[in-house]
Design an enzyme around this catalytic site. Structure first.
Site, PDB file in Angstrom:
ATOM      1  N   ARG A  89      -1.021  -5.032   4.908  1.00 16.94           N
ATOM      2  CA  ARG A  89      -0.208  -4.724   3.728  1.00 16.94           C
ATOM      3  C   ARG A  89       1.001  -3.883   4.121  1.00 16.94           C
ATOM      4  O   ARG A  89       0.897  -3.002   4.981  1.00 16.94           O
ATOM      5  CB  ARG A  89      -1.049  -3.964   2.691  1.00 16.94           C
TER       6      ARG A  89
ATOM      7  N   GLU B  58     -11.671   5.368  -4.381  1.00 18.03           N
ATOM      8  CA  GLU B  58     -11.936   3.943  -4.507  1.00 18.03           C
ATOM      9  C   GLU B  58     -12.619   3.611  -5.834  1.00 18.03           C
ATOM     10  O   GLU B  58     -13.390   4.413  -6.369  1.00 18.03           O
ATOM     11  CB  GLU B  58     -12.819   3.470  -3.354  1.00 18.03           C
TER      12      GLU B  58
ATOM     13  N   ARG C 249       0.855  -1.193   0.000  1.00 14.36           N
ATOM     14  CA  ARG C 249       0.000   0.000   0.000  1.00 14.36           C
ATOM     15  C   ARG C 249       0.880   1.228   0.000  1.00 14.36           C
ATOM     16  O   ARG C 249       1.831   1.312   0.770  1.00 14.36           O
ATOM     17  CB  ARG C 249      -0.893  -0.030   1.241  1.00 14.36           C
TER      18      ARG C 249
END
Length: 341
Positions: free
Chosen positions: A217, A158, A150
């Protein structure tokens, strides 16, 4: 006689021998006898010396010999131990290269392997194998392992879930605002996909930030051709500043402010254009060839049968405006407002 039984027993043979020699001397004369006496004397002296020897050996010499023997045994043991130690050292020395090589191999494997929470490594060279969206990529490490990373400090709109316009300053919290952000989410994904998919890049964690996010992540800066991709996404209006702590926060904040002021990218919000029908030109008065006067066009620009006094007036308008835009001929028989006188 001596009180010492050891000394007495040691002297007894010499005494007996001396007595025998005396007796022999008494029996013989001349040089032979003298020689015998001298020999006895000499032997006696020798025995005297021998008489002292057992005593010295028993009390002193034995201890000395024991000490000497102990010293020799100790020396032998020490020499043996030294030899064994030396052999062990030589064996250990011979095995060191193999141990060192193993450690080197282990270190090399750790360097190229997938990151771990406690590992000291903060930078890797990876290949971008998939773009999940504008700020999330799937990467492959040099050891072949694959995981999602990330981008640290930024947030692109999004594309797989809904967006909250409240997170993006200046974007209205309406359906239009949500559609605007989703559109820019797709643009951010397209931009990074064209630029980074299949590329070899450098990723780097930040010691001032969390190493991993809430979804596990790895949080990283991505460098491509020496450029910080995270910062460029802010500068070009594909992303906003993500509210968290990291060392580059001041630079990212400044870049976001500039993009907002200049209306760059998603910050240049424009309400979608609405298609509206063009107004029909209306006549205020429709004279007819027969001199029939008609009332003026209503304020809303549309006639209806109630606006006329006679059927003739309505018929005049119907015939003057082809297509019956006012819908005066409801049954389509060519006669307007048939209920009027």
């Amino acid at each position: 006689m001596s009180d010492n039984p050891v000394r007495w027993r040691a002297a007894l043979p010499a005494i007996v021998l001396g007595m025998l020699l005396v007796l022999a001397g008494c029996a013989g004369t001349g040089p032979g006898a003298n020689n015998t006496t001298d020999a006895a004397s000499s032997t006696t002296g020798s025995l005297d010396t021998a008489t002292d020897a057992p005593v010295e050996e028993t009390e002193d010499t034995a201890s000395t010999d024991a000490a000497s023997t102990s010293t020799e045994v100790t020396a032998s043991t020490t020499e043996s131990a030294t030899t064994d130690t030396t052999a062990a050292d030589e064996k250990a020395t011979d095995s060191e290269p193999a141990s060192t090589t193993s450690a080197a191999q282990t270190t090399e494997q750790a360097t190229t392997s997938q990151p771990t929470e406690s590992g000291p490594q903060t930078e890797w060279t990876v290949e971008i194998v998939r773009i999940v969206d504008g700020d999330t990529y799937e990467v492959q490490f040099e050891d072949g392992s694959v995981e999602d990373v990330r981008l640290l400090g930024i947030d692109t709109p999004e594309v797989h879930t809904t967006n909250d316009p409240a997170e993006f300053e200046g974007i209205p919290g309406t359906g239009d605002g949500e559609s605007w952000l989703r559109d820019w989410g797709h643009k951010a994904s397209d931009y990074t996909n064209k630029r980074l998919a299949g590329e070899t890049v450098t990723i780097e964690t930040d010691p001032s930030a969390d190493r991993r996010g809430s979804y596990g992540r790895l949080l990283v800066y991505v460098y491509h051709n020496g450029e910080n991709v995270n910062l460029q996404l802010i500068e070009q209006g594909y992303a906003r500043l993500y509210d968290t702590d990291f060392s580059e926060r001041n630079a990212f904040t400044s870049a976001e402010r500039t993009a907002q002021n200049d209306g760059v990218g998603l910050w240049g919000y424009e309400a979608p254009a609405r298609s509206t029908p063009e107004p029909t030109e209306r006549k205020t008065e429709v004279p007819s060839e027969g001199g029939v006067d008609v009332p003026p066009v209503p304020a809303d620009g549309d006639y209806n049968c109630g606006d006329f006094d006679t059927q003739e007036q309505a018929q005049t308008v119907l015939e003057d405006e082809p297509g019956d835009p006012h819908r005066l001929d409801g049954d389509g028989d060519g006669v307007a407002c048939e209920s009027l006188p």
